[in-house]
Design a protein around this motif. Structure first.
Motif, PDB file in Angstrom:
ATOM      1  N   ILE A 269       6.206   4.672   4.920  1.00 22.92           N
ATOM      2  CA  ILE A 269       5.603   5.419   3.821  1.00 22.92           C
ATOM      3  C   ILE A 269       4.167   4.946   3.609  1.00 22.92           C
ATOM      4  CG2 ILE A 269       5.763   5.896   1.338  1.00 22.92           C
ATOM      5  CD1 ILE A 269       8.772   5.606   1.600  1.00 22.92           C
ATOM      6  N   PHE A 270       3.264   5.904   3.410  1.00 19.30           N
ATOM      7  CA  PHE A 270       1.841   5.613   3.243  1.00 19.30           C
ATOM      8  C   PHE A 270       1.259   4.890   4.456  1.00 19.30           C
ATOM      9  CE2 PHE A 270       3.288   5.646  -1.309  1.00 19.30           C
ATOM     10  CZ  PHE A 270       2.699   6.863  -1.622  1.00 19.30           C
ATOM     11  N   ARG A 271       1.826   5.149   5.604  1.00 21.44           N
ATOM     12  CA  ARG A 271       1.303   4.549   6.825  1.00 21.44           C
ATOM     13  C   ARG A 271      -0.089   5.117   7.100  1.00 21.44           C
ATOM     14  NH1 ARG A 271       5.462   4.808  11.438  1.00 21.44           N
ATOM     15  NH2 ARG A 271       6.319   3.046  10.269  1.00 21.44           N
ATOM     16  N   GLY A 272      -1.007   4.226   7.429  1.00 20.65           N
ATOM     17  CA  GLY A 272      -2.360   4.653   7.747  1.00 20.65           C
ATOM     18  C   GLY A 272      -3.275   4.800   6.550  1.00 20.65           C
ATOM     19  N   VAL A 273      -2.791   4.408   5.337  1.00 17.50           N
ATOM     20  CA  VAL A 273      -3.663   4.503   4.159  1.00 17.50           C
ATOM     21  C   VAL A 273      -3.750   3.184   3.381  1.00 17.50           C
ATOM     22  CG1 VAL A 273      -3.197   6.967   3.912  1.00 17.50           C
ATOM     23  CG2 VAL A 273      -1.863   5.330   2.573  1.00 17.50           C
ATOM     24  N   LEU A 274      -2.923   2.194   3.725  1.00 18.00           N
ATOM     25  CA  LEU A 274      -2.914   0.941   2.986  1.00 18.00           C
ATOM     26  C   LEU A 274      -3.641  -0.163   3.743  1.00 18.00           C
ATOM     27  CD1 LEU A 274       0.773   0.825   1.662  1.00 18.00           C
ATOM     28  CD2 LEU A 274      -1.268   1.683   0.498  1.00 18.00           C
ATOM     29  N   LEU A 275      -4.545  -0.834   3.037  1.00 19.46           N
ATOM     30  CA  LEU A 275      -5.241  -2.011   3.565  1.00 19.46           C
ATOM     31  C   LEU A 275      -4.527  -3.253   3.042  1.00 19.46           C
ATOM     32  CD1 LEU A 275      -8.942  -0.986   2.955  1.00 19.46           C
ATOM     33  CD2 LEU A 275      -8.080  -1.788   5.151  1.00 19.46           C
TER      34      LEU A 275
ATOM     35  N   ALA B 123      -5.917  11.695  -3.600  1.00 22.89           N
ATOM     36  CA  ALA B 123      -5.008  11.073  -2.641  1.00 22.89           C
ATOM     37  C   ALA B 123      -5.706   9.935  -1.912  1.00 22.89           C
ATOM     38  CB  ALA B 123      -4.513  12.111  -1.641  1.00 22.89           C
ATOM     39  N   PRO B 124      -4.963   8.897  -1.525  1.00 23.60           N
ATOM     40  CA  PRO B 124      -5.572   7.821  -0.733  1.00 23.60           C
ATOM     41  C   PRO B 124      -6.146   8.359   0.576  1.00 23.60           C
ATOM     42  CG  PRO B 124      -3.427   7.140  -1.547  1.00 23.60           C
ATOM     43  CD  PRO B 124      -3.544   8.605  -1.827  1.00 23.60           C
ATOM     44  N   LYS B 125      -7.337   7.903   0.931  1.00 27.20           N
ATOM     45  CA  LYS B 125      -7.978   8.359   2.161  1.00 27.20           C
ATOM     46  C   LYS B 125      -7.356   7.704   3.384  1.00 27.20           C
ATOM     47  CE  LYS B 125     -12.587   9.465   0.361  1.00 27.20           C
ATOM     48  NZ  LYS B 125     -14.032   9.146   0.464  1.00 27.20           N
TER      49      LYS B 125
END
Length: 442
Positions: A254-260, A414-416
């Motif tokens: 979930i939220f893969r590719g948007v969390l640092l 939305a998260p980039k």
């Protein structure tokens, strides 16, 4: 669709906040199957605040909270303990970049988080050792920091927020050291002992709200009109689900590719004789210059301690090494010695790392991402404040309450998407290194 955990959380180093407390017997892990109205994944600021808000809205609501480890052993117990009402960094770029109404808007959200914490403190009868509405300082170590202090004061004037400026002599009377060149004090921040706070919140639940520790969620999927969460020795069936496990959400895809995934580091001294230095025995300060050093003096029965927090690393695998903690510790030692030369010989007793989940555009990952599945993810730093507010909003949204706070969180963009690897790691690492270099001794 079935969401399966690819790995479980890892926490290295001993949090001084936890080590200062007496041993606690954790709640039992889940064994068997339970049926509830809402299941919450994560026992940190967001998850437990969500559970508290759910119980406030409907005292008869059946709620299960699943914590992968023991309460306070994760990121919450590694927090620096600032529940702020005003922005964390003293910088006109960080604070004054938007319209004045937007700044007031953010402050209102932060104060709703403080209100939940204050109500809990009153209910539990806590003293200042756990919950202290004492305000905080932003301290400068030189001309760069001094400029940020003055700039911040001008931004506070725009929104009619109270503050007090301190010159070098005045802040020395507070801190007991002549190292700081100026400071600004804001009265609205609450300082907590984060491990004691989150333990107290966890242990406040009874009746229809059940907490299961050492119970990681291994998978979850939609089955008909409800969600089924599998754990090592049991399962939870729930009509609604709140995902409040911050960066660990990515391990479920979930939220893969948007969390640092960024780690910050802290060290805490051994207890020392308070007569070794003057100043107040309990105070808390964030850095005037972004990416600088957070400092807290903590009063205790065995003596006083200092917390030093600085150093940031980008860790996309959500794993940190003992070597990274040691390297950060050497930085902490230098900064401690530079600020408090009168305490030469006082050693650091505890060192640890704590995880943060950020997004590229600084917004939370929030909302109903699947029917009945609500997310309160990505605090973007200042977790005690923002994660608490996010948890409150997620609870209200899960019960269909379109409150002002829910509207705020729904209103975020939305998260980039993050840049592709290896450019992301190169860029994030370089950016953190540059900011730390710019901060210097601050």
């Amino acid at each position: 669709m079935k969401f399966v955990a690819s790995k479980l959380p890892q926490h290295l180093g001993q949090s001084g906040w936890v080590q200062m407390l007496p041993p606690r017997t954790p709640r039992a892990s889940l064994n068997g199957t339970v049926n509830v109205d809402v299941v919450v994944i994560g026992g940190g600021f967001a998850g437990l605040s969500a559970a508290r808000r759910l119980s406030q809205l409907d005292p008869k609501l059946k709620v299960a909270v699943l914590e992968a480890g023991e309460i306070a052993e994760g990121a919450t117990g590694r927090n620096s303990g600032f529940i702020i009402d005003l922005p964390h960094e003293v910088s006109s770029e960080d604070y004054g970049g938007g319209e004045t109404d937007e700044r007031r808007h953010d402050i209102k959200v932060h104060r709703m988080a403080i209100a939940l914490a204050r109500d809990l403190a009153v209910e539990k009868g806590w003293g200042k050792d756990i919950f202290d509405p004492c305000g905080k300082y932003n301290v400068a170590l030189g001309p760069q920091g001094d400029k940020h202090v003055v700039s911040y004061a001008k931004e506070l004037d725009k929104v009619n927020e109270a503050y007090r400026l301190f010159d070098a002599k005045e802040i020395a009377a507070v801190t007991g050291t002549t190292s700081f060149t100026s400071a600004i004090f804001t009265p609205g921040t609450v300082i907590i002992q984060p491990a004691a706070y989150i333990r107290g919140l966890a242990d406040s639940f009874s009746g229809p709200v059940r907490l299961f520790e050492n119970t990681p969620a291994l998978s979850f999927e939609r089955q008909g009109s409800s969600w089924c969460v599998k754990t090592p020795n049991g399962a939870v069936n729930a009509g609604k689900m709140i995902l409040a496990n911050n960066g660990q959400a990515q391990n479920f895809g979930i939220f893969r590719g948007v969390l640092l995934h960024v780690y910050t580091y802290a060290s805490m001294t051994e207890a020392f004789d308070p007569s070794l230095m003057g100043g107040e025995r309990s105070w808390a300060a964030t850095p005037a210059f972004p990416m600088g050093t957070t400092v807290r003096r903590v009063k205790g029965e065995e003596g006083d301690r200092f917390l030093i927090r600085s150093r940031y690393t980008y860790n996309p695998t959500m794993r940190v090494s003992e070597g990274a903690i040691e390297r950060a510790g050497r930085v902490h030692d230098r900064k401690f010695e530079a600020r408090f030369p009168m305490l030469k010989g006082v050693r650091m007793q505890y060192r640890w790392a704590g995880a943060m989940a950020l997004t590229w555009n600084g917004v939370p990952a929030f909302g109903e991402i699947e029917p009945g599945l609500f997310a309160a993810i990505a605090c973007n730093g200042v977790g005690a404040t923002k994660a608490t507010a996010s948890g409150i909003a997620a609870a209200e949204a899960a019960l269909g309450i379109d409150s002002w706070l829910v509207q705020v969180f729904k209103g975020f963009s939305a998260p980039k998407r993050l840049p592709p690897q290896p450019f992301l790691t190169i860029g994030a690492t370089a950016n953190l290194s540059m900011k730390e270099w710019s901060a210097g001794l601050e």
